[in-house]
Design an enzyme around this catalytic site. Structure first.
Site, PDB file in Angstrom:
ATOM      1  N   LYS A  35     -51.235 120.441 -79.849  1.00  0.00           N
ATOM      2  CA  LYS A  35     -50.146 119.719 -80.525  1.00  0.00           C
ATOM      3  C   LYS A  35     -50.739 118.732 -81.530  1.00  0.00           C
ATOM      4  O   LYS A  35     -51.949 118.471 -81.511  1.00  0.00           O
ATOM      5  CB  LYS A  35     -49.303 119.000 -79.479  1.00  0.00           C
ATOM      6  CG  LYS A  35     -50.061 117.908 -78.732  1.00  0.00           C
ATOM      7  CD  LYS A  35     -49.337 117.445 -77.484  1.00  0.00           C
ATOM      8  CE  LYS A  35     -50.116 116.336 -76.808  1.00  0.00           C
ATOM      9  NZ  LYS A  35     -49.679 116.091 -75.428  1.00  0.00           N
ATOM     10  N   ARG A 134     -41.780 109.416 -67.329  1.00  0.00           N
ATOM     11  CA  ARG A 134     -41.598 109.708 -68.748  1.00  0.00           C
ATOM     12  C   ARG A 134     -40.695 110.932 -68.828  1.00  0.00           C
ATOM     13  O   ARG A 134     -39.522 110.808 -69.087  1.00  0.00           O
ATOM     14  CB  ARG A 134     -42.961 109.917 -69.430  1.00  0.00           C
ATOM     15  CG  ARG A 134     -42.865 109.949 -70.945  1.00  0.00           C
ATOM     16  CD  ARG A 134     -44.215 110.100 -71.620  1.00  0.00           C
ATOM     17  NE  ARG A 134     -44.920 111.318 -71.236  1.00  0.00           N
ATOM     18  CZ  ARG A 134     -46.075 111.711 -71.759  1.00  0.00           C
ATOM     19  NH1 ARG A 134     -46.678 110.967 -72.672  1.00  0.00           N
ATOM     20  NH2 ARG A 134     -46.652 112.828 -71.370  1.00  0.00           N
ATOM     21  N   TYR A 258     -60.089  92.360 -99.357  1.00  0.00           N
ATOM     22  CA  TYR A 258     -58.779  91.706 -99.263  1.00  0.00           C
ATOM     23  C   TYR A 258     -58.824  90.532 -98.293  1.00  0.00           C
ATOM     24  O   TYR A 258     -59.408  90.623 -97.205  1.00  0.00           O
ATOM     25  CB  TYR A 258     -57.732  92.686 -98.733  1.00  0.00           C
ATOM     26  CG  TYR A 258     -57.181  93.617 -99.781  1.00  0.00           C
ATOM     27  CD1 TYR A 258     -56.545  93.127-100.923  1.00  0.00           C
ATOM     28  CD2 TYR A 258     -57.280  94.994 -99.617  1.00  0.00           C
ATOM     29  CE1 TYR A 258     -56.027  93.995-101.877  1.00  0.00           C
ATOM     30  CE2 TYR A 258     -56.764  95.872-100.560  1.00  0.00           C
ATOM     31  CZ  TYR A 258     -56.136  95.360-101.694  1.00  0.00           C
ATOM     32  OH  TYR A 258     -55.631  96.218-102.626  1.00  0.00           O
ATOM     33  N   MET A 306     -56.864 100.926 -98.328  1.00  0.00           N
ATOM     34  CA  MET A 306     -56.254 102.260 -98.217  1.00  0.00           C
ATOM     35  C   MET A 306     -57.247 103.388 -98.478  1.00  0.00           C
ATOM     36  O   MET A 306     -57.279 104.387 -97.761  1.00  0.00           O
ATOM     37  CB  MET A 306     -55.063 102.369 -99.177  1.00  0.00           C
ATOM     38  CG  MET A 306     -54.263 103.645 -98.990  1.00  0.00           C
ATOM     39  SD  MET A 306     -52.900 103.778-100.145  1.00  0.00           S
ATOM     40  CE  MET A 306     -51.825 102.463 -99.591  1.00  0.00           C
TER      41      MET A 306
HETATM   42  C1  LIG Z   1     -50.804 116.228 -74.541  1.00  0.00           C
HETATM   43  C2  LIG Z   1     -50.632 116.809 -73.193  1.00  0.00           C
HETATM   44  C3  LIG Z   1     -51.737 117.263 -72.463  1.00  0.00           C
HETATM   45  C4  LIG Z   1     -53.171 117.101 -72.943  1.00  0.00           C
HETATM   46  O1  LIG Z   1     -53.613 115.797 -72.692  1.00  0.00           O
HETATM   47  P1  LIG Z   1     -55.142 115.366 -72.903  1.00  0.00           P
HETATM   48  O2  LIG Z   1     -55.198 114.018 -72.335  1.00  0.00           O
HETATM   49  O3  LIG Z   1     -55.383 115.390 -74.373  1.00  0.00           O
HETATM   50  O4  LIG Z   1     -55.959 116.363 -72.190  1.00  0.00           O
HETATM   51  C5  LIG Z   1     -51.506 117.887 -71.245  1.00  0.00           C
HETATM   52  N1  LIG Z   1     -50.248 118.024 -70.761  1.00  0.00           N
HETATM   53  C6  LIG Z   1     -49.157 117.585 -71.436  1.00  0.00           C
HETATM   54  C7  LIG Z   1     -47.811 117.780 -70.847  1.00  0.00           C
HETATM   55  C8  LIG Z   1     -49.312 116.953 -72.657  1.00  0.00           C
HETATM   56  O5  LIG Z   1     -48.241 116.511 -73.306  1.00  0.00           O
END
Ligand SMILES: *Cc1c(COP(=O)(O)O)cnc(C)c1O
Length: 366
Positions: A35, A134, A258, A306
């Protein structure tokens, strides 16, 4: 000279990390989490490198339909899972058509399965909230939802998953409580199980179950505060690089950048690097954050802007315009830079903008 800010991704390091994951979780299936543009490494580049027939990831985990479509478009045929499930009803038939598995974590998503045609069968991952609060269904509801899903004509497999809140602490009591809560909620239910992200995979073998879901570890980075990837046998996949585009000889008391946030304690050389927060380098990195100039450790001084940042060149007096600079990667762990910016390596990797050109190193295929 074109603007020299570049991201280099090393596919050999990626495959090394993938083998290390396999070695640490023997017998488990691996859902490679890609992702967020594969944590800034390039979604399709990473997924293709992990698609070697016979030695590829068993599935890919993404956040949404668009990411899954991007993988199908480049010919990735492996199972894909959308980790937050469908966001709206219209996505569900499309996910089904593309053969994409869905996490289901709230009642509205169960309703979205309503009008599905019976084929092709969809794989669903029933998410249990074992204590992170969550995503996921309360443990007490899981058995009934499992039954309902199995009875659904379009549902092929029902798998069971949860997510841990504190696995990045190697010694946290809540991890065992969460695992026990999950195991109790799914006891007697059919279906493959998955608990572990990278941290759990590395530190809590008891969490391995049928599927592990590593993200960060595949990119060679440690999820544990104070640790570095190599301690877990991992190699960094990403290097963030640029070059010096100016060098100044400043006097004691001269301000830099800056807000005049830093002043020279003595006469000294100061370099300007063509990279900044517009490229994903953290603006909150402190003066003193390490930067490699010609492979030698130097320090960030003043506030990153930047497109540029400034470095103390006293340790590298021979450096000049064009000298190569590494912001993180081989020789300078992103974990260390994250500590200096009061954040976690995940955020730094994901922030590396599409602006930077990605160069691929290592063979496309094994
Ligand atoms: C992002 C995610 C992972 C991977 O997590 P890492 O800490 O990067 O290994 C695994 N499971 C779910 C449900 C996630 O959202």
């Amino acid at each position: 000279m074109t603007r020299p800010a570049t991201v280099v991704v090393d596919l050999d390091a990626l495959r090394h990390n993938y083998r290390q994951v396999r070695h640490l979780a023997p017998g488990c299936r691996v859902m490679a989490v890609v992702k967020a543009d594969a944590y800034g490494h390039g979604l399709t580049t990473m997924a293709r490198a992990l698609s070697t027939p016979g030695n590829g990831a068993d599935a890919f985990g993404v956040a949404c339909l668009e990411e899954a479509e991007a993988l199908r478009e480049v010919g990735i045929g492996q199972p894909i899972v959308v980790l937050e499930g469908p966001f709206e009803r219209q996505e569900v038939p499309r996910l089904q058509q593309l053969g994409i598995g869905m996490v289901l974590h709230q009642a509205g998503q169960l309703e979205m399965l309503g009008g599905l045609l019976p084929s092709p069968p969809v794989t669903v991952w029933l998410k249990v909230d074992s204590g992170m609060h969550r995503l996921g269904f309360p443990p007490a509801e899981v058995a009934a939802i499992h039954r309902r899903l199995l009875a659904h004509p379009a549902v092929g497999e029902v798998r069971l998953m949860t997510h841990l809140a504190c696995a990045n602490d190697r010694d946290d009591d809540s991890v065992a409580s969460q695992i026990e809560c999950f195991e109790a909620a799914v006891r007697g239910l059919s279906g493959e199980r998955s608990i572990a992200n990278s941290a759990a995979l590395l530190a809590y073998p008891r969490s391995h179950a049928d599927w592990v879901r590593p993200g960060l570890a595949l990119y060679g980075v440690s999820p544990f505060p104070g640790e570095r990837g190599p301690a877990s046998g991992l190699r960094p996949v990403m290097g963030l690089h640029s070059r010096l585009i100016a060098v100044h000889r400043l006097q004691a008391g001269d301000p830099v950048g800056y807000g005049a946030a830093w002043r020279c304690p003595e006469a000294m050389p100061v370099g300007v690097v063509a990279i900044g927060y517009g490229d994903g380098y953290p603006r909150h990195a402190r003066s003193g954050t390490p930067v490699l100039v010609e492979g030698v450790r130097a320090s960030l001084i003043g506030r990153p802007s930047m497109d540029m940042l400034t470095v103390d060149l006293r340790a590298v007096p021979g450096a000049g315009v064009g000298s190569p600079v590494t912001l993180w990667g081989e020789g300078l762990p992103v974990e260390e830079v994250a500590e200096c910016a009061d954040t976690i390596p995940y955020e730094l990797l994901c922030a590396v903008g599409r602006r930077a050109r990605i160069h691929v190193r290592g063979a496309e295929k094994e």
